[in-house]
Motif scaffolding. Structure first.
Motif, PDB file in Angstrom:
ATOM      1  N   LEU A 147      43.313  52.059  40.543  1.00  0.00           N
ATOM      2  CA  LEU A 147      42.288  52.471  39.602  1.00  0.00           C
ATOM      3  C   LEU A 147      42.578  53.909  39.173  1.00  0.00           C
ATOM      4  O   LEU A 147      43.264  54.656  39.889  1.00  0.00           O
ATOM      5  CB  LEU A 147      40.902  52.377  40.243  1.00  0.00           C
ATOM      6  N   PRO A 148      42.044  54.331  38.020  1.00  0.00           N
ATOM      7  CA  PRO A 148      42.386  55.663  37.508  1.00  0.00           C
ATOM      8  C   PRO A 148      42.070  56.811  38.467  1.00  0.00           C
ATOM      9  O   PRO A 148      42.775  57.830  38.459  1.00  0.00           O
ATOM     10  CB  PRO A 148      41.548  55.768  36.224  1.00  0.00           C
ATOM     11  N   TRP A 178      37.550  45.756  51.931  1.00  0.00           N
ATOM     12  CA  TRP A 178      37.870  46.810  50.963  1.00  0.00           C
ATOM     13  C   TRP A 178      38.767  46.255  49.861  1.00  0.00           C
ATOM     14  O   TRP A 178      38.541  46.498  48.671  1.00  0.00           O
ATOM     15  CB  TRP A 178      38.555  47.973  51.679  1.00  0.00           C
ATOM     16  N   LEU A 179      39.778  45.480  50.236  1.00  0.00           N
ATOM     17  CA  LEU A 179      40.686  44.920  49.237  1.00  0.00           C
ATOM     18  C   LEU A 179      39.996  43.853  48.381  1.00  0.00           C
ATOM     19  O   LEU A 179      40.281  43.749  47.179  1.00  0.00           O
ATOM     20  CB  LEU A 179      41.917  44.332  49.929  1.00  0.00           C
ATOM     21  N   LEU A 210      38.906  44.820  39.574  1.00  0.00           N
ATOM     22  CA  LEU A 210      40.012  44.650  38.634  1.00  0.00           C
ATOM     23  C   LEU A 210      39.990  43.323  37.896  1.00  0.00           C
ATOM     24  O   LEU A 210      40.567  43.209  36.808  1.00  0.00           O
ATOM     25  CB  LEU A 210      41.349  44.766  39.380  1.00  0.00           C
ATOM     26  N   HIS A 211      39.345  42.299  38.468  1.00  0.00           N
ATOM     27  CA  HIS A 211      39.437  40.958  37.900  1.00  0.00           C
ATOM     28  C   HIS A 211      38.075  40.266  37.886  1.00  0.00           C
ATOM     29  O   HIS A 211      37.269  40.469  38.769  1.00  0.00           O
ATOM     30  CB  HIS A 211      40.405  40.083  38.708  1.00  0.00           C
ATOM     31  N   ARG A 212      37.873  39.440  36.888  1.00  0.00           N
ATOM     32  CA  ARG A 212      36.727  38.545  36.816  1.00  0.00           C
ATOM     33  C   ARG A 212      37.238  37.166  36.403  1.00  0.00           C
ATOM     34  O   ARG A 212      38.107  37.078  35.543  1.00  0.00           O
ATOM     35  CB  ARG A 212      35.682  39.056  35.811  1.00  0.00           C
ATOM     36  N   PRO A 213      36.706  36.096  36.959  1.00  0.00           N
ATOM     37  CA  PRO A 213      35.727  36.069  38.045  1.00  0.00           C
ATOM     38  C   PRO A 213      36.357  36.463  39.375  1.00  0.00           C
ATOM     39  O   PRO A 213      37.582  36.506  39.489  1.00  0.00           O
ATOM     40  CB  PRO A 213      35.289  34.604  38.069  1.00  0.00           C
ATOM     41  N   PRO A 214      35.541  36.745  40.395  1.00  0.00           N
ATOM     42  CA  PRO A 214      36.099  37.138  41.687  1.00  0.00           C
ATOM     43  C   PRO A 214      36.982  36.040  42.287  1.00  0.00           C
ATOM     44  O   PRO A 214      36.730  34.852  42.107  1.00  0.00           O
ATOM     45  CB  PRO A 214      34.857  37.371  42.561  1.00  0.00           C
TER      46      PRO A 214
END
Length: 280
Positions: free
Chosen positions: A83-84, A199-200, A207-211
């Motif tokens: 992530l940024p 955490w991961l 970062l993604h949908r759907p989970p």
């Protein structure tokens, strides 16, 4: 037909994806290729060091997925998982998170407790390469990598089990986490495999949908937090003969050990084409 949901496959290595005795993983190779083709992420979650895992990630073709080493003490992210606001990556392109204490700090605390209690303890990281190789079955060069700890200290206990239980209580009262793998007792800060897996999974959701759905496979007591942190789990028959109790309603216990048990567990939860049983 709807596309099958993405899957995060969290896996222990020694005694699970890798054979306990000779570290062979060839029985699992077809499934590794199948999961990669489907777009699922196979994520090593291991007691091994980052130095050891660097070689295995290339051999297993897992360079593009995250990893967890030293039982949750180190989390590594490839570029696609960043992530940024993350810390900058290292020269190897990986972004590292170390939620616990450093190996050097743990060694200092352990030496103080060992001296205070006159405990019959040796630190694996302080053995010679020959001693480490003899204990693990690794080549001396690989044993060097195994001793290169960043956030944990495997211990060798040379006393009886009652004495270990007393010393284990001392360690826990001092704020340390103690777990047991197939060969060693491991001491860390406030980390474990389950916390790293959660955490991961949260990072993947960012970062993604759907989970993605989550599945974990492991064989040892140190895998229990990981197996309890996912939707579905596989407890692989252990060559270590240690008792393993998992509180997980969606748990499959394999008959086979090592990578053959790993395959058995995947085939229980997934159909031949890689879709989840009961979720096509």
């Amino acid at each position: 037909m709807a596309k099958a949901p993405r899957l995060l496959v969290f896996t222990d290595l020694d005694g699970s994806l890798l054979d306990h005795h000779d570290y062979d993983w060839s029985p699992a190779a077809p499934w590794l290729r199948r999961l990669a083709k489907r777009g699922d992420a196979v994520i090593p979650v291991t007691s091994k060091t980052r130095a050891e895992l660097a070689v295995l990630r290339r051999q297993l073709d897992l360079q593009h997925t995250p990893f967890v080493t030293e039982n949750g003490a180190v989390i590594g992210l490839p570029p696609a998982w960043r992530l940024p606001d993350d810390p900058p990556p290292g020269d190897d392109g990986l972004t590292l998170f170390t939620p616990g204490e450093s190996a050097d700090a743990l060694a200092r605390r352990l030496h103080a407790l060992i001296a205070e209690r006159l405990a019959p303890v040796r630190l694996f990281s302080e053995l010679s390469d020959a001693e480490a190789a003899a204990l693990t079955g690794l080549a001396p060069a690989d044993a060097t990598l195994a001793r290169r700890r960043e956030g944990s200290q495997p211990l060798l206990w040379d006393g009886d089990e009652d004495g270990w239980q007393r010393f284990c209580k001392v360690l826990e009262e001092d704020g340390l986490t103690v777990t047991r793998g197939g060969r060693f007792r491991h001491v860390m800060g406030r980390v474990d495999k389950g916390r790293a897996v959660r955490w991961l999974a949260r990072r993947d959701q960012d970062l993604h949908r759907p989970p993605a759905r989550t599945l974990a496979l492991g064989d040892g007591p140190n895998d229990v937090p990981m197996l309890e942190a996912v939707e579905r789990a596989v407890l692989i028959h252990g060559a270590h003969r240690l008792p393993v109790t998992v509180r997980q309603p969606a748990l499959y216990r394999t008959r086979q050990a090592g990578p053959r048990g790993w395959v058995e567990g995947l085939e229980h939860w997934l159909s031949e084409d890689g879709k989840e049983n009961g979720h096509e």
